[in-house]
Structure formats: C-alpha cells, structure tokens
Enzyme design. Sequence first.
Site, PDB file in Angstrom:
ATOM      1  N   LYS A  93       6.197 -18.207  26.816  1.00 19.20           N
ATOM      2  CA  LYS A  93       5.073 -17.302  26.527  1.00 19.20           C
ATOM      3  C   LYS A  93       3.742 -18.019  26.705  1.00 19.20           C
ATOM      4  CE  LYS A  93       3.804 -16.604  22.075  1.00 19.20           C
ATOM      5  NZ  LYS A  93       2.405 -16.902  21.805  1.00 19.20           N
ATOM      6  N   ASN A  94       3.667 -19.249  26.162  1.00 18.91           N
ATOM      7  CA  ASN A  94       2.365 -19.911  26.132  1.00 18.91           C
ATOM      8  C   ASN A  94       1.955 -20.518  27.469  1.00 18.91           C
ATOM      9  OD1 ASN A  94       2.038 -18.998  23.586  1.00 18.91           O
ATOM     10  ND2 ASN A  94       2.623 -20.916  22.572  1.00 18.91           N
ATOM     11  N   CYS A 144      -1.714 -13.339  16.615  1.00 20.30           N
ATOM     12  CA  CYS A 144      -0.949 -13.521  15.380  1.00 20.30           C
ATOM     13  C   CYS A 144      -1.884 -13.828  14.222  1.00 20.30           C
ATOM     14  CB  CYS A 144       0.030 -14.686  15.551  1.00 20.30           C
ATOM     15  SG  CYS A 144       1.582 -14.200  16.292  1.00 20.30           S
ATOM     16  N   ARG A 177      -8.457 -18.747  12.925  1.00 20.92           N
ATOM     17  CA  ARG A 177      -8.332 -18.886  14.379  1.00 20.92           C
ATOM     18  C   ARG A 177      -9.613 -18.581  15.149  1.00 20.92           C
ATOM     19  NH1 ARG A 177      -2.841 -16.944  17.012  1.00 20.92           N
ATOM     20  NH2 ARG A 177      -2.992 -18.896  18.153  1.00 20.92           N
ATOM     21  N   ASP A 220       4.924 -24.223  15.480  1.00 22.94           N
ATOM     22  CA  ASP A 220       5.731 -23.035  15.790  1.00 22.94           C
ATOM     23  C   ASP A 220       7.179 -23.165  15.325  1.00 22.94           C
ATOM     24  OD1 ASP A 220       3.707 -21.642  17.690  1.00 22.94           O
ATOM     25  OD2 ASP A 220       3.830 -23.715  18.360  1.00 22.94           O
ATOM     26  N   ARG A 228       6.398  -9.620  20.511  1.00 28.45           N
ATOM     27  CA  ARG A 228       5.254 -10.270  21.181  1.00 28.45           C
ATOM     28  C   ARG A 228       5.716 -11.489  21.957  1.00 28.45           C
ATOM     29  NH1 ARG A 228      -0.264  -9.829  18.041  1.00 28.45           N
ATOM     30  NH2 ARG A 228      -0.868 -10.729  20.033  1.00 28.45           N
TER      31      ARG A 228
HETATM   32  N1  EPU Z   1      -9.215 -23.872  16.100  1.00 27.03           N
HETATM   33  C1  EPU Z   1     -10.512 -23.697  15.693  1.00 27.03           C
HETATM   34  N2  EPU Z   1     -11.464 -23.466  16.643  1.00 27.03           N
HETATM   35  C2  EPU Z   1     -11.171 -23.405  17.972  1.00 27.03           C
HETATM   36  C3  EPU Z   1      -9.850 -23.604  18.381  1.00 27.03           C
HETATM   37  C4  EPU Z   1      -8.876 -23.838  17.424  1.00 27.03           C
HETATM   38  O1  EPU Z   1     -10.816 -23.742  14.514  1.00 27.03           O
HETATM   39  O2  EPU Z   1     -12.096 -23.185  18.777  1.00 27.03           O
HETATM   40  C5  EPU Z   1      -8.178 -24.156  15.091  1.00 27.03           C
HETATM   41  C6  EPU Z   1      -7.105 -23.054  15.046  1.00 27.03           C
HETATM   42  O3  EPU Z   1      -7.485 -22.003  14.196  1.00 27.03           O
HETATM   43  C7  EPU Z   1      -5.910 -23.829  14.544  1.00 27.03           C
HETATM   44  C8  EPU Z   1      -6.090 -25.207  15.163  1.00 27.03           C
HETATM   45  O4  EPU Z   1      -7.469 -25.319  15.463  1.00 27.03           O
HETATM   46  O5  EPU Z   1      -5.944 -23.936  13.155  1.00 27.03           O
HETATM   47  C9  EPU Z   1      -5.284 -25.440  16.426  1.00 27.03           C
HETATM   48  O6  EPU Z   1      -5.544 -24.406  17.353  1.00 27.03           O
HETATM   49  P1  EPU Z   1      -5.154 -24.455  18.883  1.00 27.03           P
HETATM   50  O7  EPU Z   1      -6.359 -24.024  19.618  1.00 27.03           O
HETATM   51  O8  EPU Z   1      -4.542 -25.756  19.250  1.00 27.03           O
HETATM   52  O9  EPU Z   1      -4.020 -23.356  18.902  1.00 27.03           O
HETATM   53  P2  EPU Z   1      -4.050 -22.061  19.782  1.00 27.03           P
HETATM   54  O10 EPU Z   1      -4.467 -22.460  21.125  1.00 27.03           O
HETATM   55  O11 EPU Z   1      -4.727 -20.985  19.072  1.00 27.03           O
HETATM   56  C10 EPU Z   1      -1.653 -22.347  20.760  1.00 27.03           C
HETATM   57  C11 EPU Z   1      -0.456 -21.475  20.869  1.00 27.03           C
HETATM   58  C12 EPU Z   1       0.165 -21.337  19.495  1.00 27.03           C
HETATM   59  C13 EPU Z   1       0.570 -22.723  19.005  1.00 27.03           C
HETATM   60  C14 EPU Z   1      -0.654 -23.645  18.997  1.00 27.03           C
HETATM   61  C15 EPU Z   1      -0.307 -25.090  18.690  1.00 27.03           C
HETATM   62  C16 EPU Z   1      -0.974 -19.996  22.683  1.00 27.03           C
HETATM   63  C17 EPU Z   1      -1.291 -18.626  23.114  1.00 27.03           C
HETATM   64  N3  EPU Z   1      -0.837 -20.176  21.382  1.00 27.03           N
HETATM   65  O12 EPU Z   1      -2.526 -21.693  19.821  1.00 27.03           O
HETATM   66  O13 EPU Z   1       1.316 -20.543  19.638  1.00 27.03           O
HETATM   67  O14 EPU Z   1       1.077 -22.620  17.715  1.00 27.03           O
HETATM   68  O15 EPU Z   1      -1.296 -23.640  20.288  1.00 27.03           O
HETATM   69  O16 EPU Z   1       0.472 -25.636  19.703  1.00 27.03           O
HETATM   70  O17 EPU Z   1      -0.828 -20.877  23.505  1.00 27.03           O
HETATM   71  C18 EPU Z   1       2.913 -18.969  18.963  1.00 27.03           C
HETATM   72  O18 EPU Z   1       3.405 -19.094  20.093  1.00 27.03           O
HETATM   73  O19 EPU Z   1       3.467 -18.336  18.021  1.00 27.03           O
HETATM   74  C19 EPU Z   1       1.617 -19.572  18.717  1.00 27.03           C
HETATM   75  C20 EPU Z   1       0.853 -19.236  17.686  1.00 27.03           C
END
Ligand code: EPU
Length: 446
Positions: free
Chosen positions: A22-23, A116, A121, A307, A421
């Site tokens: 998915k990611n 989610c 976030r 995850d 999802r």
């Molecule tokens: N964060 C901020 N500001 C930002 C970006 C991130 O505060 O500008 C915070 C987030 O709220 C979180 C932490 O930093 O607490 C890490 O966030 P990150 O950006 O690394 O995660 P993400 O990109 O939102 C992706 C995956 C997630 C997975 C995480 C960690 C996708 C679409 N989502 O999320 O996947 O858990 O990286 O590897 O790629 C899932 O598949 O269920 C899922 C949530």
Amino acid sequence: MEKFIINGPTILHGNVTIAGAKNVALKAIVTSLLTDDEIVLHNMPHIRDVLLMLEVVKSLGANVTIDGNTIRIANGHTKNTIVPLEIGARLRTSSMVLGPMLSRYGSAMIPNPGGCRIGARPIDRHIEGLKLMGATIDYDSKDGYFHAHARHLHGAQISFLKNTHTGTETLILAAVLADGTTVLKNAAEEVEIDDLIALLNAMGAKITRSGNKEITIVGVPKLHGTEYTIMSDRNEEATFAIAALTTKGDITVHHSQRHNMKTFLEAFEKAGGVYNMLDDTTTEYFYDKQIQPVDIVTGIYPGFMTDWQAPWALLMTQAAGISTIHETVFENRFSYVEELRKMGANIAYFDPNVEHPEIFYNFNWKDRIHGTHQGISITGPTKLHNAILSMNDLRAGATVVLAAMVATGQSSVYGVEQIDRGYEHIDTRLQALGASIERIEEDEVV
Ligand code: EPU
C-alpha cells in the site's frame, strides 16, 4: 456499511500471497502526474486507499484503467490543479500531489489531509521543505485548503528535524523536476521509499541515496512513462505471520519480504515463533511452543515498525508473562486496546520514562493529545472471548479481526471499511486459511 461476523477460535493453516505494498502503491499513483506519458504499474493491491488515490489523480485529469492488479495511468496534460475537498480530505497521501503540481504547473490547492486517525498527523515537515524549494504555501481555515504557488521549484539543501516517511517522499516528488540539485538530510530510510525511487529513476529521474540518511536528487527537465512492478507489503506479511503464531497455526506466505523484516523476525523468534525460508520469496511462519513475552519499542527503519505493534499486542495477550509496547512514532496508536479489553485482555497503560520526550519521540511532542499514553503492558496468557468490536484505524482493524479468530464464540466487527483501506480482500484470504469470517451489510441479521 459492512461488518464481519467471525466465529472462533480458529487455527489458521495454508498459503497466502502477499499483495503489493500500500505504502508504495499510493505514491506510485502520484508519479503519473510527473509525465504526459502513460505509466503501467503492476502488483497494485485491490484496496480502498488505492481507489481513493486514483480518484485524486482522476480529479486532476488523469485517465485510469484497471486490469486485475495492473493499473495504467495516462495523465495527458493536466489543467486542473485543485483536489476536490470530498476526495482529498479522505486520504492523507492526497497532499503528495503538491510537488508534481508545483513543479509542472506552478500552483496547487489541496485539502487538509485525512487518513487513519492515529494522532494529529500534521504535514508541517513537508510544507517547510517545499517552502525551501521556492513554494509559498498558506493554509486557509475558511475553506480547509492549502494554497500553494511556485514560479519555479528549485533545488535546496533540506535537513529534516525529525524523520518523516511521506515527507521524504513528498520532497523527492517535488525535486525530480525542480531546477538544480536537492539534498535531503535526515531523510527517512523505509524500503518503500527505495521502491518509489526505483520507479522514478525508471522514469528518467536522477535520485541516489548519497550517504547516511541522505538522498540527492538532481532535477531533470522531463520524465517519461514506464512499466514497473511494485514491491509486496511488509505490513501484510507481519500481520499474517502474527496470525499464524497467535492462532497456533502455520501460514506460508508467497512474495515474502522477510529480507526487509529483520527486526520483526528477531522479535517473532524471541516470542517462540518459527519461520522457514522455503525459497527467496516464500516463508513459512508457524507456532511451535508456548508464546513468550517480548518487550517492543517501535522505531523508524530499521526498527520495529509502528504498523506492527497493534497485531503484536494481540499476540502478547497469548504470551506467558508480562510484555510491554512503547510507541515512539505516533502519539495515539493504541485505539485497539479498549477492544481487546472487551474480550478479556489484561492491558494497562503506562507512561515510559523518557528524559527529553520532545527530542526522543518522532511525533511533535507539543501536538500530543492530553491524556494519551505511549506505553502499554500486557499480562498473559488470557483466554479471549467474543465481543462486539469496532476499529478506527487500519492496523487496529487487522488486530480486532485476528482477535476475534483467537477468541471463543461469535464476534461482530464493525467499521470494516477501515481494514479495506489497506488489506486486499482480507475476509476471503482468511477464509482460505480456514477462518470462519463472513462479510455482511451492517443491518443484516444472521
Ligand atoms: N509528523 C509530523 N509532521 C510532519 C510529518 C510527520 O508531525 O510533517 C509526525 C507524524 O504525525 C508521526 C511521525 O511524525 O507522528 C512520523 O510520521 P511519518 O511522516 O514518518 O509517517 P507517515 O508518512 O504519515 C507513513 C505510512 C504509515 C507508517 C509511517 C511510519 C504511508 C501512507 N503511511 O506514514 O503507514 O506507519 O509512515 O513508517 O506511507 C499504515 O500503513 O497503516 C500507516 C499508517
């Protein structure tokens, strides 16, 4: 709205093929906006988030054809640069169109991203990086949109204060067509990002991992179409491995990503699970002896992925003793705890002793919701019983579905659109492994 009716306990046995990641899939769809040529993506999972993301690019003018797990996207020359609120607000990755839109068309309007419900976030790290590349971006709370403009995006040296997976990808997607070279420091290292980089390089981009947590992107004037097979999903594999162990069963996964799951496999073995490497991409996971408690601290790559912690907590309800989970990436990812407690699980929250939480945690400490905890301790083993269950995020969804399979009696699981999802046909694949799971309309009586 649909729900699952699940009868337990079940021992899961058999073979399952892991779907495309998915990611990666969601971001691969965004790459179609970087070229006027067609891109052909193979191994794309049949999941709701992919369909939603396709709606996003369609709303911008792209033509999409789905043929099994192959998706063709021809963007032509997009004129529209506004993602409609009702489409974009449902999916966090909709914000990733910002980079391609800005580099090719000079403007974009994207709704405040959804996705989610696992904490605040925000996308502040993405926005700050894009600003350093020459974009002006303002959020208007009156219309719920980010308004972005850039005369032209230029290369920049960008150092992330904290790790961000999609933030790293957003800036890569912005930098590939920008003028000059962009260097991302403290960039995320998740292997899904490398798959996206490989796809972009196949389209003519110049991206390298140039050092420790450093990515260099040399901007090119144009990208072309390509055909690409995305990697399979590590999170699905971890879920099925945990399903095998928790139900005391035996599951062989095909299209295995075990070489990218070292931390998971170490914990799996410590818990008493066994895995056999049948060939390069086939792994058998099975129960052998009483499950043992293992303490987990989630972390960024190569750590134990956030995850994986929700289904892991279920596994630990079956372990002989006390185990802990310390979540360090998201600030609100224990929504499944109340559901497992309803089934008899013995889980308590605690606040781990962390000296500099504002530095230690990956989320912005100031954003945390009052009253949330970063630690849980689980005392097992517990005989779980049936319950009326619900979920409000994807991994919590997988957890309650598996819990209902471990429990005695009939459970109803509401909110299955969350699990749809990110897990392809979870019910039929679990049925093939021996589960008694049925998908019905919420108001149907059985
Ligand atoms: N964060 C901020 N500001 C930002 C970006 C991130 O505060 O500008 C915070 C987030 O709220 C979180 C932490 O930093 O607490 C890490 O966030 P990150 O950006 O690394 O995660 P993400 O990109 O939102 C992706 C995956 C997630 C997975 C995480 C960690 C996708 C679409 N989502 O999320 O996947 O858990 O990286 O590897 O790629 C899932 O598949 O269920 C899922 C949530």
